[in-house]
Design a protein around this motif. Structure first.
Motif, PDB file in Angstrom:
ATOM      1  N   GLU A 229     -28.264 -98.908   7.324  1.00  0.00           N
ATOM      2  CA  GLU A 229     -28.114 -99.032   5.867  1.00  0.00           C
ATOM      3  C   GLU A 229     -28.538 -97.727   5.238  1.00  0.00           C
ATOM      4  O   GLU A 229     -29.591 -97.195   5.568  1.00  0.00           O
ATOM      5  CB  GLU A 229     -29.008-100.152   5.337  1.00  0.00           C
ATOM      6  CG  GLU A 229     -28.520-101.499   5.734  1.00  0.00           C
ATOM      7  CD  GLU A 229     -28.745-102.541   4.645  1.00  0.00           C
ATOM      8  OE1 GLU A 229     -29.284-102.197   3.584  1.00  0.00           O
ATOM      9  OE2 GLU A 229     -28.375-103.693   4.895  1.00  0.00           O
ATOM     10  N   ARG A 230     -27.723 -97.195   4.372  1.00  0.00           N
ATOM     11  CA  ARG A 230     -28.099 -95.980   3.648  1.00  0.00           C
ATOM     12  C   ARG A 230     -28.396 -96.375   2.201  1.00  0.00           C
ATOM     13  O   ARG A 230     -27.783 -97.298   1.671  1.00  0.00           O
ATOM     14  CB  ARG A 230     -26.943 -94.968   3.666  1.00  0.00           C
ATOM     15  CG  ARG A 230     -26.544 -94.537   5.067  1.00  0.00           C
ATOM     16  CD  ARG A 230     -27.116 -93.178   5.409  1.00  0.00           C
ATOM     17  NE  ARG A 230     -26.772 -92.774   6.754  1.00  0.00           N
ATOM     18  CZ  ARG A 230     -27.670 -92.501   7.706  1.00  0.00           C
ATOM     19  NH1 ARG A 230     -28.959 -92.641   7.466  1.00  0.00           N
ATOM     20  NH2 ARG A 230     -27.285 -92.104   8.897  1.00  0.00           N
ATOM     21  N   PRO A 231     -29.323 -95.658   1.573  1.00  0.00           N
ATOM     22  CA  PRO A 231     -29.681 -96.033   0.196  1.00  0.00           C
ATOM     23  C   PRO A 231     -28.516 -95.913  -0.789  1.00  0.00           C
ATOM     24  O   PRO A 231     -27.635 -95.080  -0.607  1.00  0.00           O
ATOM     25  CB  PRO A 231     -30.789 -95.046  -0.171  1.00  0.00           C
ATOM     26  CG  PRO A 231     -30.774 -93.998   0.869  1.00  0.00           C
ATOM     27  CD  PRO A 231     -30.060 -94.509   2.075  1.00  0.00           C
ATOM     28  N   THR A 232     -28.548 -96.780  -1.785  1.00  0.00           N
ATOM     29  CA  THR A 232     -27.540 -96.731  -2.845  1.00  0.00           C
ATOM     30  C   THR A 232     -28.111 -95.945  -4.018  1.00  0.00           C
ATOM     31  O   THR A 232     -29.273 -96.114  -4.360  1.00  0.00           O
ATOM     32  CB  THR A 232     -27.239 -98.162  -3.338  1.00  0.00           C
ATOM     33  OG1 THR A 232     -26.900 -98.930  -2.205  1.00  0.00           O
ATOM     34  CG2 THR A 232     -26.095 -98.189  -4.327  1.00  0.00           C
ATOM     35  N   LYS A 233     -27.288 -95.082  -4.594  1.00  0.00           N
ATOM     36  CA  LYS A 233     -27.766 -94.305  -5.738  1.00  0.00           C
ATOM     37  C   LYS A 233     -26.849 -94.524  -6.920  1.00  0.00           C
ATOM     38  O   LYS A 233     -25.631 -94.587  -6.756  1.00  0.00           O
ATOM     39  CB  LYS A 233     -27.785 -92.818  -5.406  1.00  0.00           C
ATOM     40  CG  LYS A 233     -28.784 -92.494  -4.342  1.00  0.00           C
ATOM     41  CD  LYS A 233     -29.123 -91.036  -4.329  1.00  0.00           C
ATOM     42  CE  LYS A 233     -30.257 -90.835  -3.322  1.00  0.00           C
ATOM     43  NZ  LYS A 233     -30.470 -89.485  -2.951  1.00  0.00           N
ATOM     44  N   ASN A 234     -27.461 -94.659  -8.091  1.00  0.00           N
ATOM     45  CA  ASN A 234     -26.653 -94.772  -9.307  1.00  0.00           C
ATOM     46  C   ASN A 234     -26.486 -93.403  -9.918  1.00  0.00           C
ATOM     47  O   ASN A 234     -27.449 -92.644  -9.988  1.00  0.00           O
ATOM     48  CB  ASN A 234     -27.334 -95.687 -10.316  1.00  0.00           C
ATOM     49  CG  ASN A 234     -27.232 -97.129  -9.875  1.00  0.00           C
ATOM     50  OD1 ASN A 234     -26.236 -97.538  -9.286  1.00  0.00           O
ATOM     51  ND2 ASN A 234     -28.270 -97.888 -10.132  1.00  0.00           N
ATOM     52  N   LEU A 235     -25.285 -93.101 -10.310  1.00  0.00           N
ATOM     53  CA  LEU A 235     -25.027 -91.817 -10.944  1.00  0.00           C
ATOM     54  C   LEU A 235     -24.679 -92.098 -12.393  1.00  0.00           C
ATOM     55  O   LEU A 235     -23.679 -92.751 -12.659  1.00  0.00           O
ATOM     56  CB  LEU A 235     -23.848 -91.150 -10.237  1.00  0.00           C
ATOM     57  CG  LEU A 235     -23.850 -89.647 -10.210  1.00  0.00           C
ATOM     58  CD1 LEU A 235     -25.013 -89.144  -9.379  1.00  0.00           C
ATOM     59  CD2 LEU A 235     -22.545 -89.153  -9.609  1.00  0.00           C
ATOM     60  N   TYR A 236     -25.543 -91.635 -13.299  1.00  0.00           N
ATOM     61  CA  TYR A 236     -25.292 -91.945 -14.701  1.00  0.00           C
ATOM     62  C   TYR A 236     -24.660 -90.785 -15.433  1.00  0.00           C
ATOM     63  O   TYR A 236     -24.786 -90.671 -16.638  1.00  0.00           O
ATOM     64  CB  TYR A 236     -26.588 -92.380 -15.387  1.00  0.00           C
ATOM     65  CG  TYR A 236     -27.060 -93.710 -14.862  1.00  0.00           C
ATOM     66  CD1 TYR A 236     -26.311 -94.856 -15.095  1.00  0.00           C
ATOM     67  CD2 TYR A 236     -28.215 -93.806 -14.092  1.00  0.00           C
ATOM     68  CE1 TYR A 236     -26.717 -96.083 -14.589  1.00  0.00           C
ATOM     69  CE2 TYR A 236     -28.632 -95.022 -13.585  1.00  0.00           C
ATOM     70  CZ  TYR A 236     -27.881 -96.153 -13.837  1.00  0.00           C
ATOM     71  OH  TYR A 236     -28.278 -97.355 -13.331  1.00  0.00           O
ATOM     72  N   ALA A 237     -24.013 -89.909 -14.681  1.00  0.00           N
ATOM     73  CA  ALA A 237     -23.372 -88.765 -15.338  1.00  0.00           C
ATOM     74  C   ALA A 237     -22.373 -89.280 -16.368  1.00  0.00           C
ATOM     75  O   ALA A 237     -21.607 -90.195 -16.085  1.00  0.00           O
ATOM     76  CB  ALA A 237     -22.651 -87.918 -14.305  1.00  0.00           C
ATOM     77  N   THR A 238     -22.435 -88.711 -17.524  1.00  0.00           N
ATOM     78  CA  THR A 238     -21.449 -89.113 -18.532  1.00  0.00           C
ATOM     79  C   THR A 238     -20.131 -88.432 -18.182  1.00  0.00           C
ATOM     80  O   THR A 238     -20.085 -87.529 -17.362  1.00  0.00           O
ATOM     81  CB  THR A 238     -21.871 -88.639 -19.937  1.00  0.00           C
ATOM     82  OG1 THR A 238     -21.934 -87.228 -19.884  1.00  0.00           O
ATOM     83  CG2 THR A 238     -23.183 -89.232 -20.357  1.00  0.00           C
TER      84      THR A 238
END
Ligand code: AGP
Length: 596
Positions: A229-238
């Motif tokens: 399992e690899r970590p999930t990352k949120n990208l909040y780039a507009t």
């Protein structure tokens, strides 16, 4: 450089793939292609040139499917041509690939019994290799895992098989690949930016990861074949960066974004110690006796400027182009900090130089990058981010000035007696950058006078010499005008032979210990009828009285490299506009160079 997008969904993925390719256009490419599976059949369209040409073909052929892969190609093996564009096919299999397969000739000769090759690419061997290894008793996933063990070099690949319309298989080694997670649909891309319209949840894959995506599942196997399992990352780039707004080009927008980028980069970094700046151990500061900087292109020029700053506070600094460092024997002086500078954080030469350096006895490894989740960040002990925001124009502008800003903040933090002059100059940097941008119209006028030139010399002295190098690089990148740079004091040792009335010389004169010497060098050029374009700081008292002259606003000496580079960016930008070149995507170049 090449770009990959892939999608599996319960809807037609063609528009998602095309929109992803368009968002990758800034990386530089020469052809594009797409393959989708519809009712167990593989459909493909490819086109030389822009994604818009591919899109026209996709619309004309009504290409639709719920599983697909797409690609922008930047030629390495074989000319830019439709036949070399990806996806490459072998029977029911289609493959897209970023990177270079170093042993492709060897594989090609093995596969030539049984397969005929339609392209000159290294990628086509991957398609035939996977096809040759496919058998009914094994899944596509297992075949791809096995096939990649035969591939030497750096690659990211995505594979589909029309016999398996419900799965997308991909793998990476050495070049970036991310999974984008949707609701009842999944995606892959070489850059998450491609997928921002459809998801903001990403999984960054590691080297040798092999993945299988269905609409509702994600399976990742690591190098040893274990499910991981690899970590999930949120990208909040507009999405702002993808919009040019009122500007004609991304490069122009990015030049004008510099006051904001500089002030964001400085946030929380003024008058701080090394531990706060880098997140390192408090004792590191007292141990550092030298720094070794490795980078490529514009980032290398940032390192060259920093050498003047580091050595002014007594820290020895060696700067090297990464593609050279990685292939030579080098000595590592005691107590040296290794610094990699890279806007993208994905430049292969810089990553490989860093990997090599990690086998040597450096004090530690610091990355200065604009990409928080990049390979360079992952390979380094510490990272200082340049908060430049996304840079889309291939020619680096705000990424460069924010790199310089971080480097100067680093010098400030390392300075034994917390250097008040540095902190003050950094504090006022966004203000002075506004003043430099106000020179736009004047610089545009000068660039018009220059734009018919076919060659140019950029000259400066001292810490502004690397800025002359950067000025010359910018001009050749986007206007295709031949340009070279010299320390002005070096002209008499050879390049002066080039100077006559047809040789434009672009010179930077600011107030510093070398002003008189610099003006004497300009006299030498003038005496040979050289056609001078001079950027001169207002407070320089000496009258020059020849050549085309622009008066630049006064600026603090220590930040003058950052500020002068803005003036030279504007100059190159306007010359390129005069010439009508493709400013944001200059020919033959790529934003992120993920091959050797
Ligand atoms: C800059 O204008 C260039 N496009 C190029 O020299 C670039 O700086 C170089 O390829 C290094 O890129 P990086 O900073 O992403 O490592």
């Amino acid at each position: 450089m090449c770009g990959i997008v892939g999608a599996i969904a319960e809807r037609n993925v063609s528009p998602i793939l095309l929109s992803g390719l368009k968002r990758l256009e800034y990386r530089g490419y020469d052809s594009a292609g797409i393959a989708v599976i519809n009712e167990h059949q593989l459909f493909r369209e490819r086109s030389q040139g822009k994604v818009a040409a591919l899109e026209a073909k996709v619309i004309a052929s009504d290409l639709k499917g719920s599983l697909g892969i797409a690609h922008t190609r930047w030629a390495t093996h074989g000319v830019p041509h439709e036949r070399n564009a990806h996806p490459h096919m072998s029977g029911t299999i289609a493959v897209v690939h970023n990177g270079i397969i170093e042993n492709y000739q060897e594989l090609k000769s093995k596969l030539s019994v049984g397969y005929s090759f339609e392209s000159e690419t290294d990628t086509e061997v991957i398609a035939h290799l996977i096809h040759s290894m496919r058998n009914d008793s094994e899944t596509l996933f297992a075949t791809v895992q096995k096939a990649i063990t035969y591939l030497e070099g750096a690659f990211s690949i995505a594979v589909i098989d029309s016999n398996l319309p419900g799965e997308l298989v991909a793998a990476r080694k050495g070049t970036p690949l991310v999974i984008g997670m949707g609701l009842g649909e999944n995606f892959i891309a070489s850059d998450p930016f491609a997928l921002l319209p459809v998801t903001n949840q990403f999984i960054y894959l590691e080297d040798f990861d092999c993945i299988r995506l269905t609409c509702t599942s994600i399976e990742i196997l690591d190098k040893s074949g274990h499910i991981i399992e690899r970590p999930t990352k949120n990208l909040y780039a507009t999405d702002d960066a993808a919009d040019k707004g009122l500007y004609k080009h991304y490069m122009q927008k990015e030049i004008f974004e510099q006051p904001k980028a500089l002030s964001e980069t400085l946030q929380g970094r003024l008058k701080v110690n090394l531990a706060t700046l880098m997140g390192c151990d408090t004792h590191l500061s007292s141990k550092i006796e030298a720094v070794q900087i490795n980078a490529c292109g514009t980032s290398y020029h940032a390192g060259l400027v920093a050498k003047y700053w580091f050595e002014s506070i007594g820290i020895a600094c060696h700067v090297e182009v990464a593609s050279e460092y990685r292939y030579r024997e080098s000595v590592t002086p005691q107590n040296t900090l290794f610094i990699s500078i890279s806007q993208s954080g994905e430049t292969l030469d810089t990553i490989e130089a860093l990997k090599l350096a990690k086998q040597k006895p450096f004090l530690g490894y610091l990355a200065i990058t604009n990409s928080p989740d990049s390979a360079i960040t992952r390979e380094s002990n510490w990272t200082i981010l340049t908060h430049a925001g996304r840079e889309i124009g291939v020619a680096s502008t705000k990424a460069f000035t924010t790199q310089l800003t971080v480097l100067l903040a680093l010098v400030d933090a390392l300075s034994q007696h917390s250097n008040a002059a540095i902190s003050e100059a950094l504090t006022s940097l966004p203000f002075y950058s506004e003043a430099m941008l106000a020179m736009d119209e004047t610089i545009q006028k000068m660039s018009k006078e220059f734009s018919e030139s076919t060659s140019a010399l950029f000259v400066a002295r001292g810490i502004l010499y690397p800025i002359a190098m950067e000025g010359a690089l910018k001009l050749k990148e986007i206007s295709y005008i031949h340009a070279e740079s010299y320390p002005a004091g070096e002209l008499k040792h050879g390049p002066l032979a080039l100077v006559d009335k047809n040789m434009p010389v672009i010179a930077v004169v600011t107030e510093n210990a070398l002003t008189d010497k610099m003006i004497a060098n300009l006299e030498e050029i003038n005496a040979r009828d050289g056609c001078l374009y001079i950027f001169k700081e207002r407070r320089v008292q000496q009258k020059i009285g020849f050549g085309h002259e622009i008066e630049l606003p006064d600026m603090p000496e220590i930040t003058s490299p950052i500020l002068v580079s803005i003036a030279l960016q504007l100059f190159s930008y306007h010359v390129a506009c005069e010439k009508g070149t493709d400013v944001d995507q200059p020919r033959n170049l790529a934003k992120s160079v993920t091959v050797e």
